[in-house]
Each structure stands twice: as C-alpha cells, then as structure tokens.
Design an enzyme around this catalytic site. Structure first.
Site, mmCIF file in Angstrom:
data_model
loop_
_atom_site.group_PDB
_atom_site.id
_atom_site.type_symbol
_atom_site.label_atom_id
_atom_site.label_comp_id
_atom_site.label_asym_id
_atom_site.label_seq_id
_atom_site.Cartn_x
_atom_site.Cartn_y
_atom_site.Cartn_z
ATOM 1 N N LYS A 158 66.785 3.627 89.861
ATOM 2 C CA LYS A 158 67.246 3.871 88.486
ATOM 3 C C LYS A 158 68.711 4.271 88.449
ATOM 4 C CE LYS A 158 64.183 6.047 85.784
ATOM 5 N NZ LYS A 158 63.128 7.017 85.338
ATOM 6 N N GLU A 200 62.976 6.977 92.500
ATOM 7 C CA GLU A 200 61.779 7.754 92.155
ATOM 8 C C GLU A 200 60.568 6.996 92.653
ATOM 9 O OE1 GLU A 200 61.596 8.093 87.909
ATOM 10 O OE2 GLU A 200 62.981 9.771 87.840
ATOM 11 N N ASN A 290 66.747 12.994 76.271
ATOM 12 C CA ASN A 290 67.635 12.299 75.352
ATOM 13 C C ASN A 290 68.294 13.351 74.476
ATOM 14 O OD1 ASN A 290 67.287 9.540 76.066
ATOM 15 N ND2 ASN A 290 65.231 9.692 75.244
ATOM 16 N N ARG A 292 69.838 13.631 71.679
ATOM 17 C CA ARG A 292 70.131 13.123 70.329
ATOM 18 C C ARG A 292 68.832 13.050 69.536
ATOM 19 N NH1 ARG A 292 67.578 8.232 71.131
ATOM 20 N NH2 ARG A 292 67.771 7.429 73.235
ATOM 21 N N ARG A 338 57.603 -0.137 65.202
ATOM 22 C CA ARG A 338 58.987 -0.606 65.036
ATOM 23 C C ARG A 338 58.949 -2.077 64.624
ATOM 24 N NH1 ARG A 338 62.842 1.988 69.685
ATOM 25 N NH2 ARG A 338 61.755 3.977 69.863
HETATM 26 P P1 ADP Z 1 65.760 4.699 79.793
HETATM 27 O O1 ADP Z 1 66.701 5.849 79.728
HETATM 28 O O2 ADP Z 1 66.431 3.414 80.168
HETATM 29 O O3 ADP Z 1 64.866 4.585 78.592
HETATM 30 P P2 ADP Z 1 63.650 6.095 81.279
HETATM 31 O O4 ADP Z 1 63.937 6.868 82.488
HETATM 32 O O5 ADP Z 1 63.407 6.865 80.013
HETATM 33 O O6 ADP Z 1 64.813 5.005 81.040
HETATM 34 O O7 ADP Z 1 62.394 5.148 81.516
HETATM 35 C C1 ADP Z 1 61.989 4.205 80.557
HETATM 36 C C2 ADP Z 1 60.618 3.672 80.879
HETATM 37 O O8 ADP Z 1 60.606 3.081 82.195
HETATM 38 C C3 ADP Z 1 59.519 4.722 80.924
HETATM 39 O O9 ADP Z 1 58.988 4.988 79.651
HETATM 40 C C4 ADP Z 1 58.504 4.049 81.848
HETATM 41 O O10 ADP Z 1 57.784 3.072 81.141
HETATM 42 C C5 ADP Z 1 59.386 3.353 82.869
HETATM 43 N N1 ADP Z 1 59.638 4.220 84.042
HETATM 44 C C6 ADP Z 1 60.725 4.988 84.283
HETATM 45 N N2 ADP Z 1 60.611 5.678 85.442
HETATM 46 C C7 ADP Z 1 59.407 5.341 85.961
HETATM 47 C C8 ADP Z 1 58.667 5.725 87.147
HETATM 48 N N3 ADP Z 1 59.161 6.592 88.038
HETATM 49 N N4 ADP Z 1 57.435 5.191 87.326
HETATM 50 C C9 ADP Z 1 56.899 4.317 86.431
HETATM 51 N N5 ADP Z 1 57.532 3.917 85.314
HETATM 52 C C10 ADP Z 1 58.773 4.414 85.073
#
Ligand code: ADP
Length: 446
Positions: A158, A200, A290, A292, A338
C-alpha cells in the site's frame, strides 16, 4: 461563529454545506469552474466566483484562484468538503497563513494521520490494533519478500500517501509480490508524488467498518458510532449502512473507543473517520484515518439525529463540543446508496451527459443529497457521483425495503447510473443475510 465562509468544492457536498451555513445564519460563497456555471449550488449560494476552466487542476485545485476568491469576498473560513483540498495540509497551511480558518484539523495532525505509515505508528501507540505488517516504509523488493514470508501470504502493498483505492497491490507469492511492489511504488509516485509504500497482511474476506468521530479544540471528543462500508467495487464504496449488522455490542463499543483513543493521541480536532477491517472472527484492525468529512456522513446523521457539517463549522470557529457521548443515541438503521453516472453493464464506464429525465424519490425515511436537476448536465471532468440516496427505518429489513422502493422511483436518464447495480445488491440473499465481504461485487455480480 463565522459570518461568511467559502466552499472550495462542487457538486452535492457544496450544496450540503450551503444548507448547513444557511441554517446557522452564515453566508456561503462558492467557487465554480466554467463547466459548473449552471450548477444548482452556484444558484443557491450567496455569492459565486468563477475560478477557471473545467479541468479541476485549473479551477477547483487552483490555489491562487481560490485564495483570491476568499480574499475578494472577505470570508472568515474555507470549507474544503471531501476530495480536492480536503486532505491537503499545504492548502490548509496557506489558509492559515492568510488568516482564513481552514474548516478541518490542524495541518500537522492532517500530515501525521494522512500518512498511513505514520498513522499506523500512532495507532500502535494508542493501543489500537493494526493489521500485522511492516514497522514503516519498505524500501526494496528483497525487504518486501523477507517480511511477507515472515507474516505469511497473502499480503497487500500500500502507498503511504494512498487514497481512493489507488496504489494498492495484493500478492500471493514471491513472484507476484515482486511485480506488485514495483507497480504499487510506481503508481504511488505518479498519482501521489510520494513513492513510499508499506506492507500489510491481506485480511481475507473482511468487512470494512469505520467510526465517525468529532473533536473540538479543547480536547473533547465523541463518536457517532460505526458505518459498515463493505459493499465496494475496486475499493470504492457503493453502499454504506449503520449499524454494522454483524457487530456485537461489546466489539462495537471497543471499536468506537479505539477510534476515540487514536484521535485523542493525535490531538486532533474537527471531523475524522477511523477505518477498520473486520475479519470473520470479529477481530478488528485499524487501516487508516480520513481527516475530513466523508461522502457517507449522512448515514451517521440519520441514526444519531446530529448535523455533522454544523458541528464542523462550530468547532472550526472555536466553539466547544457541547455534546456528551451519552447524549448521542443510535436509533434505527440507515443505509446509503451512491448513485454514480456509470454504466454497470459496461464495467462501470463513466456516463456523462445531459439529464433530461430526473424524478427524485421521497416519502417517510428517504433523504436525497444531490446537486442535479432536470436539464442539468453531468460533466465528464469530475467524479461520477451524482446523488446519494439515504434511508432511515426502525429495522434493517424495513430499510432495505424502503431503499428498493426509492431506487425504483428514482428516474435518471438518458445517462446510465449505478441504480440497477444497487438494486441487484439489495436483492441478493447474501446481502440480505449480511454474509458479505469487500469482494462481494467482484465475486457475485455480473
Ligand atoms: P484508500 O485510502 O485508498 O481508500 P484503504 O486503506 O482505506 O485505502 O483501503 C481501502 C479498501 O481496500 C478497504 O476498504 C479494503 O476493502 C481494502 N484493503 C485495504 N487494506 C487491506 C488489507 N490489509 N486486507 C484486505 N483488504 C484491504
């Protein structure tokens, strides 16, 4: 309280903020691009200033034009909405330097929580469980592979600066990790101008559950319970609801308290959302904050009866949170769909164009947040979300029934929208039985 603010955004959120301003006796100034000249929020604002041509970088993301508009109209503060400058600490710094209040957190806490690597470290400090993974940045493929073998596949790479579902790659073995690592890093560099990535453990078949939080400048903080945002397509939320239908009372309370601990640790003020993944055994893991207001905030407004945008305005102007946690009661079930100008039968391709037909649903327990009207045009330049349909009912069963009825009433044409896709989800047994995870749409729909 402020007497006049500028809204540095467009679409439904601009209109949403205008409404809160007018109820609080605040004048609302909006900025708009040439493409949004005829938009509803331009007509309903007290003043409107054109800040440039259609492409967002030349208008809604044009800092000198927006700051000039704020100075020209002599506003006290700027509300960034979501997207655009909402999580841009540099923009918040500029506002502060110009003596204009940024309606959001301090730029420093935004920086700290906006960087997912730093936020993970802070979460650990606040004793909030994080997804097992790297301590900090992962610099090279060899380091990535070593760690992945330690925590076990699958893993997810990520971007520290990531958002909107970009800059993420899942890997099931060394070979796919090598590829995914480079792809995620390149995407992070291109999209976010920051190539920092981390790793992760990939939680298998999780639900996405998040806590709505609000804190004032005196250190008081409250939560507005959780939202379940498991129904996503390519990590973009499509349907959100509260309460999370699978959470037991004990875990719900722990989750909400974990969110509170984290924003207190960050000395945060204003609105925030703390996002978690929930695994099959109801273990929750922090993923990000987040800093915001979020698209799906109406879900929490409906179940608590609190106006979150008004709280943002009050807190930014220095008023204390007069709400105590025990005053915030969760009532019934709220759900949001949405409605995007996308064609679900053509892999959700954007579908801009004129809206000749526009019939909005109504009735008890139905709320529609939209900037569209009959005769408006959906611009190809911006996000494809054109409306949010929110329902509130005593039970989940009733909420689903009302949502289906309202979706069927909602007529938008000739452009294609996500209405049929939402209806399909709501009619699916697994959704009705709450047996879904974040891969539901990819696995079970068309
Ligand atoms: P963004 O900031 O791009 O929205 P997030 O970290 O909030 O990214 O993750 C968005 C989505 O990606 C999560 O809701 C989930 O569906 C998936 N995701 C993120 N991290 C993981 C993880 N460690 N394992 C499984 N799914 C993940």
């Amino acid at each position: 309280m402020f007497s006049k603010i500028l809204i540095a955004n467009r679409g439904e959120i601009a209109l949403r903020i205008i409404r809160a301003c007018h109820e609080l006796g605040i004048e609302a100034v909006v900025v708009y691009s040439e493409a949004d000249r005829d938009a509803a929020y331009v007509q309903l604002a007290d003043e409107a200033i054109c800040v440039g041509p259609a492409p967002a970088v030349k208008s809604y993301l044009n800092i000198p034009a927006i700051i000039s508009a704020a100075e020209l109209t002599d506003v006290d503060a700027i509300h960034p909405g979501y997207g655009f400058f909402a999580e841009n600490a540099h923009f918040a710094d500029i506002c502060n330097d110009c003596g204009i209040t940024f309606i959001g957190p301090d730029p420093d806490s935004m920086r700290q929580l906006g960087d997912k690597v730093a936020a993970r470290a802070l979460a650990k400090k606040a004793k909030v469980p994080v997804v097992p993974g790297s301590e900090g940045e992962i610099k090279g493929e060899a380091e990535a592979i070593k760690l992945a073998n330690k925590i076990g596949y699958p893993v997810i790479v990520k971007a520290a600066a990531g958002g909107g579902g970009r800059g993420m790659r899942v890997a099931h073995n060394d070979i796919s990790l090598r590829k995914g690592f480079i792809a995620a890093k390149n995407e992070a560099e291109t999209v976010f101008k920051d190539g920092t990535v981390y790793i992760e453990k990939f939680i298998v078949e999780p639900r996405h559950v998040e806590v709505q939080l609000m804190a004032d400048k005196n250190g008081n903080a409250v939560h507005f319970y959780e939202r379940d945002c498991t129904i996503q397509r390519r990590h973009q939320k499509l349907i959100e609801e509260s309460p999370c239908p699978v959470l037991n009372e004990k875990t719900r309370e722990e989750l909400c308290k974990a969110g509170l601990r984290l924003i207190k640790e960050a000395k945060y003020h204003n609105a925030a959302t703390c996002e978690f993944l929930l695994d099959k055994d109801n273990n929750y893991y922090f993923i990000e904050v987040n800093t915001r207001i979020q698209v799906e905030h109406p879900v929490s407004e409906m179940v608590t009866g609190q106006d979150l945008i008004k709280w943002q305005l009050k807190i930014a102007s220095g008023e204390p949170l007069t709400l105590r946690q025990r005053d915030i009661r969760h009532k019934g079930v709220a759900m949001e769909c949405r409605i995007n100008a996308e064609d679900p039968t053509r892999d959700y391709a954007p579908c801009p164009g004129p809206v000749n037909e526009f019939i909005v649903p109504g009735g008890l327990g139905v709320r529609v947040d939209t900037h569209l009207y009959q005769g408006a045009t959906v611009s190809p330049y911006y996000d494809s979300m054109i409306a949010k349909l929110i329902v509130h009912q005593p039970t989940r069963e009733e909420a689903i029934a009302t949502m289906k009825r309202a979706l069927r009433e909602f007529k938008i044409g000739p452009i294609k929208t996500t209405i049929p896709a939402c209806l399909e989800v709501l009619s699916h047994n697994l959704f009705v039985e709450s047996k879904v995870d974040t891969s539901f749409i990819e696995r079970h729909m068309g």
